[in-house]
Scaffold this motif. Sequence first.
Motif, PDB file in Angstrom:
ATOM      1  N   SER B  89       0.692  -1.152   0.092  1.00  0.00           N
ATOM      2  CA  SER B  89      -0.070   0.024   0.003  1.00  0.00           C
ATOM      3  C   SER B  89       0.909   1.150  -0.037  1.00  0.00           C
ATOM      4  CB  SER B  89      -0.950  -0.178   1.209  1.00  0.00           C
ATOM      5  OG  SER B  89      -1.561  -1.327   1.275  1.00  0.00           O
ATOM      6  N   ASP B  92       2.223   1.636  -3.303  1.00  0.00           N
ATOM      7  CA  ASP B  92       0.936   2.144  -4.266  1.00  0.00           C
ATOM      8  C   ASP B  92       0.758   3.741  -3.913  1.00  0.00           C
ATOM      9  OD1 ASP B  92       0.221  -0.084  -5.381  1.00  0.00           O
ATOM     10  OD2 ASP B  92      -1.277  -0.558  -3.717  1.00  0.00           O
ATOM     11  N   LEU B  93       0.768   4.222  -2.821  1.00  0.00           N
ATOM     12  CA  LEU B  93       0.751   5.487  -2.547  1.00  0.00           C
ATOM     13  C   LEU B  93       1.817   6.701  -2.948  1.00  0.00           C
ATOM     14  CD1 LEU B  93      -0.998   5.324   1.142  1.00  0.00           C
ATOM     15  CD2 LEU B  93      -2.062   5.770  -1.335  1.00  0.00           C
ATOM     16  N   ALA B 126      -5.673   1.967  -1.535  1.00  0.00           N
ATOM     17  CA  ALA B 126      -4.311   2.233  -2.221  1.00  0.00           C
ATOM     18  C   ALA B 126      -4.265   2.174  -3.452  1.00  0.00           C
ATOM     19  CB  ALA B 126      -3.418   1.741  -1.430  1.00  0.00           C
ATOM     20  N   THR B 129      -6.619   4.655  -5.288  1.00  0.00           N
ATOM     21  CA  THR B 129      -5.840   6.296  -5.271  1.00  0.00           C
ATOM     22  C   THR B 129      -4.757   6.091  -6.413  1.00  0.00           C
ATOM     23  OG1 THR B 129      -5.988   6.081  -2.910  1.00  0.00           O
ATOM     24  CG2 THR B 129      -4.621   7.702  -3.948  1.00  0.00           C
ATOM     25  N   THR B 130      -3.970   5.071  -6.530  1.00  0.00           N
ATOM     26  CA  THR B 130      -2.969   5.179  -7.604  1.00  0.00           C
ATOM     27  C   THR B 130      -3.453   5.080  -8.979  1.00  0.00           C
ATOM     28  OG1 THR B 130      -1.737   3.785  -6.098  1.00  0.00           O
ATOM     29  CG2 THR B 130      -0.782   3.667  -8.308  1.00  0.00           C
TER      30      THR B 130
END
Lengths: 422, 490
Positions: B89, B92-93, B126, B129-130
């Motif tokens: 995660s 990913d962020l 996550a 968001t990506t």
Amino acid sequence: MSGITPDQRTGRLGIVPARFGPKIVGGAEIVLRHIAEGLQERGWDVEILTTAATDYFSWENDRPVGTAVEDGLTVRRFEAVKSTPGTERSVLGHRMLAGDRLSLSEQERWMNDDVRVPDLYHHLLLHADEYRALVFGPYLFWPSYACSQVAPGKSLLWTCLHDEAAAYQDIYKPLLSGVAGLFLQTEPEHELAHTIHPQLAPHAVVGCGVEVPESYDPDRFRAKYGITGPFVLYAGRREGAKGWDELLTHFSQAVLKRGLDLRLVTMGAGEVRPPAGLEDRVIDVGFLPDEDRNDAYAGALAYVQPSRYEAFSRTIMESWLAGRPVVGIAEGGVVRHHVQTSQGGLVYDDAEEFAEALAVLVEHPHLAEQMGVRGREYVLARYQWDTVLDGIESNIVEWTPAPAGTVAELAPAGSPETGGGL
Amino acid sequence: MRILMVSPYPPQRDGIANYTAQSVAALMREGHDVVVLSPQPSAAHQHLDFMAGPRAWAAMSRRVRGFDKLVIQWHPAFFYRNSSISDRSAVDLAMAAVFKLVPQVEIWVHEYEYAEVDASAVRRRAARTTFSQVDRIVFHSESERDMFLKTVPVDRSRTVLSEHGHAFLPRTSMTREQARESLGIAADAFSFLCIGFIQRHKGFDRAVHAFARLGSAPHARLDVVGSTRLEEPEFLAYLNELEWLTDSDPRTTLHAGYVSDELFDRWILASDVVVLPYREIWSSGVLERAALFDREVIATRVGGLEEQAAQRRVTFVDDDHALGQAMADAAGLPLDPPDTAADATELEELPWSDLQQVIVRRAAVLRGGAPRSKASSATTATTARRRDDDLDRAAVLVRRVPPYVTPPPTSTRPGVPAVKRLVQRLTAWQIAPLISRVDHLQAATANSVALMAEQVRDLRDVVDALPTTSDRASADPLPVDGPRAGSPAD
């Protein structure tokens, strides 16, 4: 001549040495330069594809990137990239030398933790179609390994295969079986290639050419470089892989224990690092002009070849042309093959044999003279550029199709084992 | 346009690397200024170790500046160093933050970890968001796109389908006959091929089992070609399993080793049928390369393969029986019945000795119809070779134990990496020699086993050269009609 007619010399040939320049020390690089010059003289459209680096140790890009005409040849230079510390390559290389088997991932990391030439790769990715053939060499270097896979149907390898741990790595097998052709220089190299890979790509033993100097003046060399007394000569890169450190040890024993009054004159590149007590006996004359180099050979008691990993050994030919015998390492095959076939010198397996071989030559100058004469005859009979170029161009015509729209016709496909050489 | 392409790259052996090189060539020919960045040193212009986790993406934030577009060839193995939800995660962020710095971001999805993301609300958030920061997400099939959008619900209008292999070019210039000769495949052989990275989801074992059920056909062969992507236990275990399976049938061979792009194409060209017995996959580069050489394909109906195949010469199957039938049909051979013994209920009622015979018969079927203990003279040479292979494998098993790697001093908890680094520094003087010793012991053990194998091989040669009892009997027949001189009967 090879029987190749001018209308068969169609299409551009890319010759791809890792380094290119008049002062390059390195057998394959020098040979590829001669091949390029010779093929251009015969009417081929030749282009050199190489790095902007000329120093084997630093790989500093000391030449401008881009295309220029150098000594009559079109040279296209690309940036050499050395962006990794080489630590892993060193560790893996040691394991390889110790006989450990590396995994495929390790072999790939070993290969890529070295000098790479991404722009050359991309040039070929985009423009390989503009070349009839691409001649890479030697097999060991990244440009040969990575770039010959871009257009394997056009890729020819000036193989320079040695009986060394690297040659047995899996990553090289597709190269040896999948390129359009392999140029081999000697029968021992040919046998080794078959041993390592039973299903070889089309291949031919074409030999290697050596230029014959018009004259020699050993006294001029002695006077110019202040060399007195008898000496043996070593030319080439001074590094472990070439047997330099072992040569120093053997020479030390010959001088200090056997009591031979000899000096070791060396020309080429790399650190000298003479052993304690021999500082004044090991003389580095640096990189010599051709004339001085030839005179150095003629002035030596003998030429010493300590490298196990030779595909051809150009320097021993140069010594024989100068009429001087060779004392060469037996292990490895190629040097022994030349010495045994020509009877132009002696071979050794250890320090004692090395010392005794030199002692015989010191004590029996007439024998040394005879060996030198036999060596010169051997070279003149086999390793002339005209013969070698005949083999190279006839195989280029056979292994690679002529560009579309030319009058040259594709030679009929032969068996993988082809002639055209020696 | 200035494009930064992130992908594994040649000369690394990887289908995606090969795919990317051909895509890069196409983009360059269109006039784009393309810079390639690979996770490891390669023919790419730059490299960056993504196994450093979020820190790698901090470095990426500097690399992407000045580019008009960032293109990523996506496979989870390239970007995540472990399976920790928090670590993935965090990566990913970090990616999402980098994507904001580039005018255009495009991701080509080759593989995605649907199950893992589905199973974790944190990962889903996550990942969403990506991928919300991505302008264009490219898939090779509609079903793969649907699956992705179900797991990572982003704007569908940002997704597109692309024909897999539109930029592919053949990498071998050999003729089919030359390719066969170079690979040792007889001109009249009927050749099935499984090729690619050796990992369980590729299902190559299914093809071996199916092939074993093809009726008596010495001219048919199955070659399994490839290597493991990583030297990790699960991959190596599957490799070992395939070795044992392929050893059971002299018509089946595992070629585990380096496969260059050229060699890859050569195998496909040399084959009659390419078998894709995948357990799961979304798209297949092998299918494209088979089409490039007009090879017939038998594939399992998984992922987006059926869509990808379109009008190509592909026979789809749904289970192992159908796979065997399709292979038999392709080779024009009969398919042995799947089980020559009784069904499960009957097996339970069989006496032990009969049950044992059932096992023997089943094993014989797996080996291609011939019980191992009654090898025919035609297979004697193969058996001798196999014995040698077994000896070689003894050392290989030791060499394949992965080297000890010091765990990286990383953690998502603040301060922990610093503590770990400190502990590493304080203990390195003791640990490093031990690691070195373990590595040397492994190498020494493997070398010793190899040495012993050589000795065993020599002994076998000596034994094989000795006349057998029957040879001796025929050369020097004993009298049969009376006692020998000196016998007690004298």
